[in-house]
Design a protein around this motif. Structure first.
Motif, PDB file in Angstrom:
ATOM      1  N   LEU A 195       0.835  -1.211   0.000  1.00 26.72           N
ATOM      2  CA  LEU A 195       0.000   0.000   0.000  1.00 26.72           C
ATOM      3  C   LEU A 195       0.870   1.261   0.000  1.00 26.72           C
ATOM      4  O   LEU A 195       0.596   2.217  -0.740  1.00 26.72           O
ATOM      5  CB  LEU A 195      -0.925  -0.006   1.224  1.00 26.72           C
ATOM      6  N   ILE A 196       1.905   1.259   0.832  1.00 26.38           N
ATOM      7  CA  ILE A 196       2.800   2.422   0.890  1.00 26.38           C
ATOM      8  C   ILE A 196       3.558   2.578  -0.430  1.00 26.38           C
ATOM      9  O   ILE A 196       3.727   3.703  -0.931  1.00 26.38           O
ATOM     10  CB  ILE A 196       3.789   2.285   2.069  1.00 26.38           C
ATOM     11  N   SER A 197       3.990   1.468  -1.013  1.00 22.90           N
ATOM     12  CA  SER A 197       4.700   1.516  -2.306  1.00 22.90           C
ATOM     13  C   SER A 197       3.797   2.051  -3.398  1.00 22.90           C
ATOM     14  O   SER A 197       4.238   2.832  -4.263  1.00 22.90           O
ATOM     15  CB  SER A 197       5.203   0.116  -2.679  1.00 22.90           C
ATOM     16  N   GLY A 198       2.521   1.648  -3.368  1.00 23.29           N
ATOM     17  CA  GLY A 198       1.565   2.193  -4.335  1.00 23.29           C
ATOM     18  C   GLY A 198       1.394   3.687  -4.173  1.00 23.29           C
ATOM     19  O   GLY A 198       1.328   4.437  -5.162  1.00 23.29           O
ATOM     20  N   GLY A 199       1.343   4.142  -2.910  1.00 23.20           N
ATOM     21  CA  GLY A 199       1.255   5.577  -2.648  1.00 23.20           C
ATOM     22  C   GLY A 199       2.472   6.323  -3.150  1.00 23.20           C
ATOM     23  O   GLY A 199       2.371   7.424  -3.714  1.00 23.20           O
ATOM     24  N   LEU A 200       3.660   5.718  -2.961  1.00 19.33           N
ATOM     25  CA  LEU A 200       4.897   6.329  -3.451  1.00 19.33           C
ATOM     26  C   LEU A 200       4.887   6.419  -4.973  1.00 19.33           C
ATOM     27  O   LEU A 200       5.318   7.438  -5.546  1.00 19.33           O
ATOM     28  CB  LEU A 200       6.098   5.514  -2.971  1.00 19.33           C
TER      29      LEU A 200
END
Length: 466
Positions: free
Chosen positions: A103-108
């Motif tokens: 999820l954090i990687s997608g946000g990045l």
């Protein structure tokens, strides 16, 4: 002397593990926040107000984006999952950590596609925002690990890692500021992120090795189904806590944000007290409700609110001295923010006590709607009044919103108890008469900031009352 020490150790060994763990968790929190409070005067004197304000903006966005990017998978649903997946806790934790990382990687990825526009919206540079994503990734591992250890009363590991992180982050930041005096805000943030990555990456590795399961569709579905409906509630709470500083930064500049943040440090100290009280009150209140002894809850709540109210008045009365200690003469204009900020802590405590009834009867949808409504009200009030009156207005709009928050939850609790045909432990005399007294006293105390002797006399009277 040696005999006394041995007696104390024997008493300590006889303390039940849950009680011993709770004691260490509270002590750890006090030390962690105490380090932040004690070192505030160091950073305010080492850094210009504009750069100190940038650090506050960074912290605010970390808190808000943690909700958006991680869906709070390490908090809301995790304790429930520790029971549901009792024999597969390692596997569940590793799969949740991997899902959170995705999820954090997608946000990045989204940020990198629109980095220029989003950097302007966040009020931070691209490099600083990327550092925030890295920080979030490894900090979530620590959050999962902390919650798991709390659940299992494994306090020794938490104390060691938490205090190591707080110590090295703080003193590493001081060293970084000395080494890079031309970019003090960036130096402090990057130093903190590097410490987090160094310490939390060990925890990240431990979780993945212990669980050895990163994709678990059933667990993912359960966690998302449970937590996604609560996201508006979590996000609204963060907006209520962080929106004032972000809006001050956009409308008045980072120097005013720094002033406001220094005043808010006093509330952080008060939160140590209220958080410790809440952690003990909630399970006790649940037990009393289940036994049909709601009246006992009101008696204890009244005593708690009086103690918290007097503590808030103490910090309010001596705001000029506390602000001077934290920031020096350059931050004296922050003194006018202290009364509403301290009283916001009081009404937060009131909400916490009242909402135990609502949470007990699982009226979570109503709680979410109340949180969203107050968050919207806070943004609207800030937008109008900060433009006219500056940072001081943000303190009072926050206070108004917390009063409304407590009032809405009070009315909601009354409605729930009426439906359940239960006695109301929080009558008007228990909560609202003391609230009016303390709120008016806190605001009036600002008129006495030039009369130290009179303030000392009033504090002596309050001490007698306490």
């Amino acid at each position: 002397m040696r005999k006394k020490v041995e007696e104390i150790l024997q008493i300590y060994k006889k303390i039940p593990i849950p009680a011993k763990a709770s004691m260490w968790f509270v002590l750890c929190s006090v030390i962690q926040k105490g380090i932040a409070f004690i070192t505030t005067p160091i950073f305010t004197r080492m850094m210009p107000a504009e750069e100190y304000g940038l650090i506050s903006v960074y912290s605010s966005w970390v808190n808000i984006l943690t909700v958006v990017l991680t869906l709070q998978l390490a908090t809301g649903v995790y304790n429930k999952a520790m029971i549901r997946y009792e024999k597969q806790r390692d596997e569940y934790t590793s799969s949740m950590l991997f899902l959170t990382t995705l999820l954090i990687s997608g946000g990045l990825g989204i940020f990198l596609l629109f980095s220029k526009q989003l950097s302007n919206a966040l009020g931070m540079s691209t490099s600083l925002t990327i550092a925030m994503f890295v920080d979030l990734t490894f900090s979530q591992a620590m959050t999962f690990w902390t919650v798991r250890n709390r659940f299992e009363y494994e306090y020794k590991n938490i104390v060691g890692y938490t205090l190591a992180s707080a110590f090295f982050s703080t003193f590493g930041s001081v060293a970084a500021i000395y080494l890079f005096p031309e970019h003090k805000a960036y130096a402090r943030i990057y130093a903190m992120v590097l410490v987090h990555v160094a310490i939390y990456s060990v925890v990240y590795y431990k979780i993945l090795c212990a669980g050895r399961r990163i994709v678990w569709k059933e667990a993912w579905g359960y966690a998302l189904h449970y937590n996604i409906p609560l996201i508006p509630h979590y996000l609204s709470q963060q907006v209520l806590n962080q929106a004032d500083r972000l809006m001050i930064n956009n409308m008045c500049g980072s120097a005013q944000t720094a002033m406001y943040t220094v005043a808010y440090q006093i509330a952080m100290v008060l939160n140590i007290v209220t958080t410790a009280i809440e952690g003990s009150f909630t399970p006790w209140a649940y037990q009393k409700i289940s036994e049909g002894k709601e009246k006992d809850i009101g008696k204890l709540a009244q005593g708690i609110l009086i103690i918290v109210g007097i503590t808030c008045l103490f910090f309010t009365l001596f705001a000029p001295e506390f602000i001077y200690l934290l920031g020096g003469n350059a931050y004296q204009s922050a003194v006018w923010v202290v009364p509403p900020v301290c009283m916001s802590v009081y009404f937060t405590m009131m909400y916490s006590l009242i909402s135990t009834v609502t949470f007990y009867y699982e009226k979570t949808k109503s709680i979410m709607l109340a949180s969203c409504a107050i968050a919207v009200l806070n943004i609207m009030l800030n937008q109008y009044f900060i433009t006219i009156y500056g940072m001081v207005a943000a303190g009072y709009t926050t206070l108004v919103c917390y009063i409304c928050y407590a009032l809405i939850h009070y009315l909601l609790m009354c409605h729930v108890l009426k439906e359940e045909k239960k006695q109301n432990p929080f009558n008007v005399g228990v909560v609202w008469i003391p609230a009016v007294f303390f709120a008016l006293s806190a605001v009036a105390s600002s008129l006495l900031y030039t009369h130290l002797k009179l303030r000392i006399l009033l504090m002596a009277l309050l001490g007698g009352l306490l």
